[in-house]
Design an enzyme around this catalytic site. Structure first.
Site, PDB file in Angstrom:
ATOM      1  CD  GLU A  42      -2.622   1.288   2.606  1.00 51.33           C
ATOM      2  OE1 GLU A  42      -3.700   1.895   2.581  1.00 51.33           O
ATOM      3  OE2 GLU A  42      -2.167   0.725   3.632  1.00 51.33           O
ATOM      4  CE  LYS A 114      -7.322   1.263   3.511  1.00 54.61           C
ATOM      5  NZ  LYS A 114      -6.137   1.847   4.181  1.00 54.61           N
ATOM      6  CB  CYS A 155      -4.196  -1.358   4.532  1.00 52.10           C
ATOM      7  SG  CYS A 155      -3.282  -1.033   6.070  1.00 52.10           S
TER       8      CYS A 155
END
Length: 286
Positions: A42, A114, A155
């Site tokens: 990330e 995300k 994440c």
């Protein structure tokens, strides 16, 4: 058919051009060692707390140096390159935390933004408000490649099991979780969350991470990891800077795990009932 996967661990700084040079070096090393799928962490392009400074270096996805470098390397090396994520300027003026997957011909297969924003208040005064800078994504994504079917996450998404279940039910055999976990949360939860996502979905998990103390003074946990569908850790990195880990991925192992414990097929819809008990203080409630 088995294939060799690599997870690249980095300690990205604030300059995307320098990070692109480091990424290229590591991708070339992974390809030279036989990896045909390479994943970066990330925020490969920049770890930058200062939002104004981050905006000053933002590019759109067609001119972003991380994305263009990854596409070039995928074509030159004949491999799949998965940029875990980098900050991208959207057409509407907002910022996306966006991952990219490039094919061996250099063409972009797909992107993933995300979905879940890291808005938390941790111990010792550590707070993060990712939603103050980034626009969350709205679409889960599964990409079927000649290697295997891949599901995408980034994440903080790892704490939302329904995302991974949706992708696994759609056929994902490999779940990807590039990350920049804080040291505090990583020490407590990183490995157990990733192994749980692998076990409950009967899928491989590949998670390339940021690691170490960054130029903007934040510290990330590292310990990039590859887990098999039975929850076995196949490879894990340390917690202090750049490293590459490798594992042989056999997609048939996902089918085997799901055959032993077919929880994806056995899941049932249900209704939730809530019951409020009467107060036990002073007898029955009036």
């Amino acid at each position: 058919m088995t294939f060799k996967a690599a997870a690249i661990q980095m300690c990205s700084g604030v300059d995307p051009e320098k990070n692109a040079v480091e990424m290229e070096k590591l991708i070339r090393e992974a390809a030279a060692n036989g990896a045909v799928y390479v994943q970066t962490p990330e925020m490969t392009g920049a770890i930058q707390k200062d939002r104004a400074a981050l905006r000053a270096v933002l590019k759109d996805e067609d001119t972003d140096i991380i994305a263009t470098t990854a596409a070039r390397l995928a074509k030159e090396l004949g491999i799949y390159v998965h940029v875990g994520s980098t900050a991208i300027a959207r057409d509407d003026g907002k910022i996306a935390n966006r991952g990219f997957l490039f094919a061996p011909d250099g063409q972009r297969i797909c992107t993933y933004d995300k979905i879940h924003m890291f808005d938390v208040d941790l111990d010792n005064g550590e707070s993060w408000r990712e939603s103050a800078a980034y626009e969350p994504g709205t679409n889960a994504r599964v990409a079927t490649l000649p290697l295997a079917s891949f599901g995408f996450a980034i994440c903080y998404d790892v704490r939302f099991p329904s995302l991974f279940r949706t992708e696994a039910v759609a056929g994902a055999e490999v779940l990807t979780v590039p990350a920049a976990f804080t040291r505090q949360t990583g020490e407590a939860h990183w490995e157990v969350l990733l192994r749980a996502r692998a076990i409950e979905n009967g899928a491989f998990v590949i998670a390339a991470a940021q690691a170490g103390v960054h130029e903007d003074e934040r510290e990330t946990f590292g310990h990039s990891i590859i887990v098999d569908p039975w929850g076995k850790v196949l490879a894990v990195a340390g917690g202090a800077g750049a490293e590459i880990i490798y594992a042989e991925i056999d997609p048939s192992a996902a089918a085997a795990a799901r055959g032993k414990i077919p929880n994806l097929k056995n899941a049932r819809d249900f209704k939730l009932d809530t019951v409020k008990a009467a107060s036990s203080a002073g007898g029955e409630a009036a």
